[in-house]
Design a protein around this motif. Structure first.
Motif, PDB file in Angstrom:
ATOM      1  N   PHE A 275     132.849  34.689 170.080  1.00 48.63           N
ATOM      2  CA  PHE A 275     131.652  35.308 169.512  1.00 48.63           C
ATOM      3  C   PHE A 275     130.678  35.798 170.584  1.00 48.63           C
ATOM      4  CE2 PHE A 275     133.191  32.342 166.281  1.00 48.63           C
ATOM      5  CZ  PHE A 275     133.244  33.174 165.165  1.00 48.63           C
ATOM      6  N   SER A 276     131.065  35.732 171.857  1.00 55.93           N
ATOM      7  CA  SER A 276     130.168  36.126 172.943  1.00 55.93           C
ATOM      8  C   SER A 276     129.756  37.592 172.826  1.00 55.93           C
ATOM      9  CB  SER A 276     130.847  35.896 174.301  1.00 55.93           C
ATOM     10  OG  SER A 276     131.099  34.526 174.510  1.00 55.93           O
ATOM     11  N   GLY A 277     128.441  37.850 173.003  1.00 52.83           N
ATOM     12  CA  GLY A 277     127.926  39.213 173.017  1.00 52.83           C
ATOM     13  C   GLY A 277     127.973  39.925 171.674  1.00 52.83           C
ATOM     14  N   ARG A 278     128.080  39.177 170.586  1.00 53.76           N
ATOM     15  CA  ARG A 278     128.253  39.822 169.281  1.00 53.76           C
ATOM     16  C   ARG A 278     127.061  39.628 168.344  1.00 53.76           C
ATOM     17  NH1 ARG A 278     133.928  38.967 166.590  1.00 53.76           N
ATOM     18  NH2 ARG A 278     133.132  40.819 165.509  1.00 53.76           N
ATOM     19  N   ILE A 279     125.905  39.228 168.875  1.00 49.33           N
ATOM     20  CA  ILE A 279     124.716  39.081 168.041  1.00 49.33           C
ATOM     21  C   ILE A 279     124.415  40.422 167.347  1.00 49.33           C
ATOM     22  CG2 ILE A 279     122.228  38.691 168.034  1.00 49.33           C
ATOM     23  CD1 ILE A 279     123.705  36.156 168.446  1.00 49.33           C
ATOM     24  N   GLU A 281     126.318  41.777 165.059  1.00 48.11           N
ATOM     25  CA  GLU A 281     127.549  42.371 164.542  1.00 48.11           C
ATOM     26  C   GLU A 281     128.039  41.621 163.302  1.00 48.11           C
ATOM     27  OE1 GLU A 281     130.668  42.641 167.385  1.00 48.11           O
ATOM     28  OE2 GLU A 281     129.405  43.527 168.956  1.00 48.11           O
ATOM     29  N   ARG A 282     128.826  42.317 162.509  1.00 49.63           N
ATOM     30  CA  ARG A 282     129.480  41.651 161.382  1.00 49.63           C
ATOM     31  C   ARG A 282     130.658  40.849 161.906  1.00 49.63           C
ATOM     32  NH1 ARG A 282     129.475  41.196 156.296  1.00 49.63           N
ATOM     33  NH2 ARG A 282     127.867  42.785 155.998  1.00 49.63           N
ATOM     34  N   LEU A 317     122.938  30.740 161.613  1.00 48.63           N
ATOM     35  CA  LEU A 317     123.832  31.280 162.632  1.00 48.63           C
ATOM     36  C   LEU A 317     124.462  32.599 162.192  1.00 48.63           C
ATOM     37  CD1 LEU A 317     125.527  27.875 163.465  1.00 48.63           C
ATOM     38  CD2 LEU A 317     123.796  29.049 164.826  1.00 48.63           C
ATOM     39  N   ILE A 318     124.988  32.604 160.994  1.00 52.70           N
ATOM     40  CA  ILE A 318     125.583  33.808 160.401  1.00 52.70           C
ATOM     41  C   ILE A 318     124.911  34.019 159.054  1.00 52.70           C
ATOM     42  CG2 ILE A 318     127.694  34.867 159.506  1.00 52.70           C
ATOM     43  CD1 ILE A 318     129.268  33.111 161.460  1.00 52.70           C
ATOM     44  N   GLU A 319     124.395  35.213 158.817  1.00 51.04           N
ATOM     45  CA  GLU A 319     123.705  35.506 157.558  1.00 51.04           C
ATOM     46  C   GLU A 319     124.350  36.704 156.881  1.00 51.04           C
ATOM     47  OE1 GLU A 319     119.147  35.708 155.919  1.00 51.04           O
ATOM     48  OE2 GLU A 319     119.545  36.414 157.955  1.00 51.04           O
ATOM     49  N   ASP A 320     124.904  36.454 155.692  1.00 53.70           N
ATOM     50  CA  ASP A 320     125.586  37.492 154.918  1.00 53.70           C
ATOM     51  C   ASP A 320     126.634  38.210 155.772  1.00 53.70           C
ATOM     52  OD1 ASP A 320     126.176  38.926 152.632  1.00 53.70           O
ATOM     53  OD2 ASP A 320     124.610  40.418 152.956  1.00 53.70           O
ATOM     54  N   GLY A 321     127.307  37.433 156.621  1.00 50.95           N
ATOM     55  CA  GLY A 321     128.384  37.969 157.449  1.00 50.95           C
ATOM     56  C   GLY A 321     127.964  38.476 158.812  1.00 50.95           C
TER      57      GLY A 321
END
Length: 477
Positions: A275-279, A281-282, A317-321
């Motif tokens: 998940f690195s660098g994917r803030i 993103e879906r 951490l993850i919201e609606d994907g």
């Protein structure tokens, strides 16, 4: 053990250290560091195991010590001892001299919290030794009386009570009290020469009284027996790619391992997580919301403050994907330019903190679990998991089911044995086809391991429908 009116006296005892001295020593030791703390801890723990009709083990221990940590840039200096005294702390402070002097302003202290999740009651001393042994005996007798097929009963009762104090060079001081109890029941049943095992555990950050309630330990017996009898009638698991229904509650351990660790700040700062660098993103199907919340009262992973003094909180951490943020301790938060989330945790005073989960779970959706089951033409229903293995870098996992069933045309059929779920966390998140409205948290038995440190943690989820997950088994699909 007699409970003091002031739990802090357990870390400041025998006249070897007082709070003012602790503040002075910390300020001296960390005067040139970016960050760090003196972590003082007292812990009492005990464990009872009743097996094969008799008490096999009864352990009790106490320990007190400190960990002194200094941080400069990305470098950490850490020293610890099981003696809380001025002399021991001064010796530990010599390790801090190895750090390069800080180049900027010291990191600000954590924000304050007025919350306190736990009282000063010590769960170990409030219940007599004989009552704890009697509970194990009662469980053994009741389990054997349930069903003549019960051949072996193991009851395990454990508890701990810890006082921690965190002292920083800037004068910030925070304390916490942490009770923790647990009851495990394991049964072995036999029929026609075949033996199978069933297990159930419960616990949390509360006192023994909950576990002494006959309704609680009888439920543990019933659940363990039901699982054992299901396994007694099980058939070989199928193999192949198929639709999988994950039950609510404890199956969230898959989410914890395959996804949660990949969202911890250190792996993402170093670029070693999937998940690195994917803030932004879906990373998951619409409707998937994953949170970590260490502020839920009495839950196994909950804390008033983390092991750096930051108040616990709910972190989405993850919201609606969509990936929103990572779990952060102070070091990684500072280096990544974000706020700490209250996830700096350590096994004990002898360990340095790192980003760790507290209670990590997926929120409920709108799906009806019965309707979701009806959509499965050919697949399995996984109700409970045992052990598993995960590669943080790729998110690939293998998990063993301890209770699972075959599903055909929307109907739960025969129980199956030997089923494993194989996949990778990031891909599984995109294959979530439906999310139930029945969120449940686990029963309070989770233990999380990372970098040689074990800590209590919680998991949870609603019923999930996942399309196209690989199932390992010994029978044809």
């Amino acid at each position: 053990m007699t409970l003091s009116l002031d739990p802090r006296s357990y870390v400041y005892r025998d006249g070897m250290l007082d709070p003012d001295c602790a503040l002075r020593l910390t300020a001296e030791a960390l005067r040139t560091a970016d960050d760090g703390e003196l972590y003082l801890q007292y812990i009492a723990s005990e464990a009872f195991t009743f097996d094969d009709g008799r008490l096999k083990t009864a352990d009790y221990s106490t320990e007190a010590g400190f960990g002194l940590r200094g941080v400069s840039g990305e470098t950490t200096a850490f020293a610890h001892a099981n003696e809380i005294s001025e002399g021991a702390i001064r010796r530990a402070a010599e390790t801090m001299s190895l750090l390069d002097p800080a180049k900027g302003q010291p990191a600000p202290p954590p924000r304050r919290t007025n919350a306190s999740l736990y009282t000063a009651d010590d769960p170990l001393s409030l219940v007599p030794f004989a009552r704890k042994v009697a509970l194990c005996q009662e469980i053994d007798a009741a389990a054997r009386a349930r069903d003549p097929r019960v051949k072996q009963v193991t009851a395990a009762l454990s508890g701990s009570w810890s006082v921690v104090e965190i002292v920083r060079a800037d004068g910030f001081v925070a304390s916490d009290i942490r009770p923790l109890v647990r009851l495990n029941v394991q049964l072995v049943v036999e029929e026609n020469g075949r033996r199978e095992t069933g297990y159930f555990g419960m616990g949390g950050r509360y006192l023994y009284e909950r576990l002494l309630d006959p309704a609680a330990w009888n439920r543990a017996i019933d659940e363990a027996l039901a699982q054992a009898l299901v396994n007694l009638a099980s058939e070989p698991a199928p193999a192949g790619e198929m639709t999988v229904i994950l039950g609510p509650g404890w199956p969230g351990v898959l989410l914890h391992e395959a996804i949660g660790h990949g969202l911890e700040g250190d792996f993402n700062r170093k670029g070693t997580s999937a998940f690195s660098g994917r803030i932004g993103e879906r990373v998951a199907a619409p409707g998937v919301t994953v949170v970590d919340d260490g502020s839920i009262g009495m839950r196994r992973g909950s804390l008033t403050i983390d092991d750096e003094g930051t108040p616990s909180q709910e972190t989405v951490l993850i919201e609606d994907g969509i990936l929103k943020r990572y779990l952060q301790d102070r070091l990684n938060a500072r280096l990544m330019g974000v706020a700490a989330t209250g996830n700096g945790r350590r096994e004990s005073f002898a360990h340095a903190p790192m980003p760790r989960m507290t209670n990590t779970f997926m929120r409920s959706g709108e799906g009806d679990p019965i309707e979701m089951l009806g959509r499965v033409k050919d697949g399995i229903y996984a109700k409970s998991f045992g052990g598993g293995q995960v590669d943080i870098t790729s998110g690939k996992f293998v998990f063993s089911c301890t209770e699972a069933y075959r599903v055909k045309n929307g109907v739960i059929g025969a129980p199956i044995k030997g089923a494993t779920l194989i996949g990778d966390g990031p891909t599984v998140l995109t294959k979530v086809a439906a999310i139930g409205n029945d969120l449940a948290l686990d029963e309070g038995i989770g233990i999380c391991g990372k970098a040689g440190q074990s800590i209590p943690a919680g998991v949870g989820q609603p019923t999930l429908l996942i399309e196209g997950l690989t199932v390992g088994g010994t029978a044809a699909a």
